[in-house]
Design a protein around this motif. Structure first.
Motif, mmCIF file in Angstrom:
data_model
loop_
_atom_site.group_PDB
_atom_site.id
_atom_site.type_symbol
_atom_site.label_atom_id
_atom_site.label_comp_id
_atom_site.label_asym_id
_atom_site.label_seq_id
_atom_site.Cartn_x
_atom_site.Cartn_y
_atom_site.Cartn_z
ATOM 1 N N ASN A 214 0.801 -1.233 0.000
ATOM 2 C CA ASN A 214 0.000 0.000 0.000
ATOM 3 C C ASN A 214 0.834 1.282 0.000
ATOM 4 O O ASN A 214 0.276 2.372 0.091
ATOM 5 C CB ASN A 214 -0.985 0.039 1.179
ATOM 6 N N PHE A 215 2.159 1.165 -0.084
ATOM 7 C CA PHE A 215 2.997 2.347 -0.280
ATOM 8 C C PHE A 215 3.118 2.602 -1.781
ATOM 9 O O PHE A 215 3.237 1.666 -2.565
ATOM 10 C CB PHE A 215 4.396 2.136 0.321
ATOM 11 N N ASP A 216 3.092 3.870 -2.172
ATOM 12 C CA ASP A 216 3.170 4.211 -3.594
ATOM 13 C C ASP A 216 4.533 3.904 -4.192
ATOM 14 O O ASP A 216 4.652 3.679 -5.395
ATOM 15 C CB ASP A 216 2.845 5.701 -3.808
ATOM 16 N N GLY A 217 5.563 3.916 -3.348
ATOM 17 C CA GLY A 217 6.913 3.697 -3.865
ATOM 18 C C GLY A 217 7.734 2.783 -2.977
ATOM 19 O O GLY A 217 7.349 2.469 -1.850
ATOM 20 N N PHE A 218 8.868 2.343 -3.501
ATOM 21 C CA PHE A 218 9.836 1.594 -2.701
ATOM 22 C C PHE A 218 11.214 2.179 -2.969
ATOM 23 O O PHE A 218 11.528 2.594 -4.079
ATOM 24 C CB PHE A 218 9.794 0.094 -3.009
ATOM 25 N N ALA A 219 12.026 2.224 -1.919
ATOM 26 C CA ALA A 219 13.340 2.853 -2.013
ATOM 27 C C ALA A 219 14.448 1.820 -2.136
ATOM 28 O O ALA A 219 14.364 0.715 -1.588
ATOM 29 C CB ALA A 219 13.599 3.726 -0.792
ATOM 30 N N VAL A 220 15.482 2.196 -2.857
ATOM 31 C CA VAL A 220 16.752 1.468 -2.856
ATOM 32 C C VAL A 220 17.806 2.454 -2.373
ATOM 33 O O VAL A 220 17.970 3.529 -2.958
ATOM 34 C CB VAL A 220 17.122 0.936 -4.253
ATOM 35 N N LYS A 221 18.479 2.089 -1.296
ATOM 36 C CA LYS A 221 19.474 2.990 -0.704
ATOM 37 C C LYS A 221 20.871 2.433 -0.903
ATOM 38 O O LYS A 221 21.118 1.247 -0.673
ATOM 39 C CB LYS A 221 19.214 3.181 0.792
ATOM 40 N N ILE A 222 21.778 3.296 -1.312
ATOM 41 C CA ILE A 222 23.183 2.928 -1.476
ATOM 42 C C ILE A 222 23.997 3.763 -0.492
ATOM 43 O O ILE A 222 23.965 5.002 -0.544
ATOM 44 C CB ILE A 222 23.661 3.188 -2.917
ATOM 45 N N SER A 223 24.708 3.087 0.415
ATOM 46 C CA SER A 223 25.434 3.777 1.483
ATOM 47 C C SER A 223 26.908 3.392 1.489
ATOM 48 O O SER A 223 27.283 2.362 2.055
ATOM 49 C CB SER A 223 24.825 3.431 2.847
ATOM 50 N N PRO A 224 27.773 4.188 0.855
ATOM 51 C CA PRO A 224 29.220 3.926 0.925
ATOM 52 C C PRO A 224 29.831 4.525 2.195
ATOM 53 O O PRO A 224 29.363 5.553 2.694
ATOM 54 C CB PRO A 224 29.773 4.640 -0.316
ATOM 55 N N GLY A 225 30.856 3.873 2.679
ATOM 56 C CA GLY A 225 31.661 4.429 3.759
ATOM 57 C C GLY A 225 33.129 4.230 3.425
ATOM 58 O O GLY A 225 33.584 3.090 3.279
ATOM 59 N N PHE A 226 33.872 5.339 3.261
ATOM 60 C CA PHE A 226 35.303 5.276 2.937
ATOM 61 C C PHE A 226 36.059 6.024 4.031
ATOM 62 O O PHE A 226 35.986 7.250 4.127
ATOM 63 C CB PHE A 226 35.563 5.871 1.558
ATOM 64 N N PHE A 227 36.786 5.254 4.852
ATOM 65 C CA PHE A 227 37.256 5.790 6.117
ATOM 66 C C PHE A 227 38.631 6.447 6.058
ATOM 67 O O PHE A 227 39.144 6.905 7.076
ATOM 68 C CB PHE A 227 37.169 4.682 7.169
ATOM 69 N N ASN A 228 39.220 6.514 4.855
ATOM 70 C CA ASN A 228 40.413 7.337 4.654
ATOM 71 C C ASN A 228 40.040 8.761 4.232
ATOM 72 O O ASN A 228 40.907 9.627 4.124
ATOM 73 C CB ASN A 228 41.321 6.726 3.577
ATOM 74 N N ASN A 229 38.762 8.983 3.970
ATOM 75 C CA ASN A 229 38.323 10.269 3.434
ATOM 76 C C ASN A 229 38.667 11.478 4.298
ATOM 77 O O ASN A 229 39.008 12.532 3.768
ATOM 78 C CB ASN A 229 36.816 10.248 3.153
ATOM 79 N N PRO A 230 38.559 11.385 5.648
ATOM 80 C CA PRO A 230 38.882 12.572 6.450
ATOM 81 C C PRO A 230 40.279 13.133 6.183
ATOM 82 O O PRO A 230 40.483 14.349 6.238
ATOM 83 C CB PRO A 230 38.744 12.061 7.892
ATOM 84 N N SER A 231 41.245 12.250 5.865
ATOM 85 C CA SER A 231 42.601 12.729 5.558
ATOM 86 C C SER A 231 42.639 13.492 4.238
ATOM 87 O O SER A 231 43.588 14.219 3.949
ATOM 88 C CB SER A 231 43.581 11.546 5.493
#
Length: 331
Positions: free
Chosen positions: A65-82
């Motif tokens: 009964n929801f009009d839509g469905f989501a697909v979520k893509i979640s990357p995590g790159f832990f050298n990024n702060p440098s």
């Protein structure tokens, strides 16, 4: 016939979606649908890139009964702060449940995940902690620590909040931010045992790979929401705690067994493989499955579910179209 697609930036999404009681109610509905079997939700797709210190998770769910469905893509790159970049980002794509066509592209950089995770934390506290709880302990000092505290204060009237973190300066800044956001006295406690023992409600928000909360520290009547363990290497809770608690509630049994705190209890043979527990949605549908006395110790394990993503993406899409916010392209 062309298809109109809404594209929303993080700034636009933040103007629409806020951490409030209305959002908590929407996430509650998603958990209820999950409990009633009105959801198709596959296991989380995860991929690790060890040489880059990177990982990516993909979550999705279809809700009846929801009009839509989501697909979520979640990357995590832990050298990024440098590199001067954030560790976490990502996006959600909302598809039509009737046609499969793309409805919205939500470039939220992880904001919607952060907010829906905090909302789930509030729901666990609403249904499992003692209603007269006055003290809140936060284990961790990152963004989710701040958001979880803010969300918890929407469902309970706390008098004090305590923050524990490995880095004293970061913990102090976190405490200051929480106080500013909640108008509640917030202090730093450097002794984690003391932070656990002195608070009626605890929320763990760390990426720890070795457990932080010990069995011997638990007090009668406490509630713990553990949300940091969301992959097979993380662990915040001493598995022996399962011998002491009166009620364990995962957001999803199958996920907690693979990614959450239940995984370590199974590994240590403290919990049997075929044992199942009432999920958070079951508690919402029937609160009698939850806490039955003020002295009980309860633990909720939040690994994050695709239904939360579909719920918050659907709400974002609805509000964007009502307020005509976002860029529209025809495809």
């Amino acid at each position: 016939m062309s298809n109109k697609i809404f594209i929303l930036s993080e700034k636009e999404i933040k103007s629409l979606i806020h951490l409030d009681l209305n959002l908590i109610a929407e996430i509650e509905k998603a958990f209820v649908a999950l409990a009633k079997g009105e959801v198709e939700m596959p296991p989380i797709l995860s991929m690790e890139m060890k040489d880059q210190r990177g990982e990516v998770d993909v979550k999705t769910a279809y809700i009846k009964n929801f009009d839509g469905f989501a697909v979520k893509i979640s990357p995590g790159f832990f050298n990024n702060p440098s590199l001067g970049l954030p560790s976490l980002n990502g996006l959600m794509v909302l598809f039509s449940s009737k046609t499969g066509l793309v409805q919205s592209l939500l470039l939220d950089n992880g904001y919607l995940t952060d907010i829906r995770t905090a909302a789930a934390g509030a729901i666990s506290i609403k249904y499992l902690s003692n209603k007269n709880s006055k003290s809140l302990g936060i284990i961790g000092s990152g963004l989710q620590a701040r958001l979880q505290a803010q969300a918890a204060c929407l469902v309970r009237k706390f008098d004090t909040i305590t923050v524990w973190g490995r880095d004293q300066l970061k913990a102090q800044k976190c405490a200051e931010d929480i106080k500013s956001n909640t108008n509640i006295n917030c202090k730093v406690e450097l002794n984690i045992e003391k932070a656990v023992k002195e608070n009626e409600v605890l929320i763990t928000t760390t990426p720890s790979k070795e457990y932080l909360i010990k069995q011997s520290w638990l007090q009668q009547g406490q509630h713990i929401t553990a949300m940091g363990s969301d992959n097979s290497e993380k662990n915040e809770i001493d598995p022996n705690i399962f011998k002491s608690i009166d009620l364990f509630v995962p957001d999803r049994n199958s996920q907690s067994k693979k990614l959450g705190e239940l995984r370590t209890a199974l590994k240590e043979n403290i919990v049997k493989e075929n044992e199942t527990f009432p999920e958070l949605g079951n508690i919402i549908v029937d609160p009698n499955l939850g806490r039955s006395s003020e002295n009980q110790i309860t633990l909720c394990d939040l690994t994050g579910t695709g239904v939360q993503d579909t719920a918050i993406a659907t709400l974002t899409d609805k509000l964007a179209k009502e307020k005509n916010i976002g860029k529209i392209i025809e495809n």
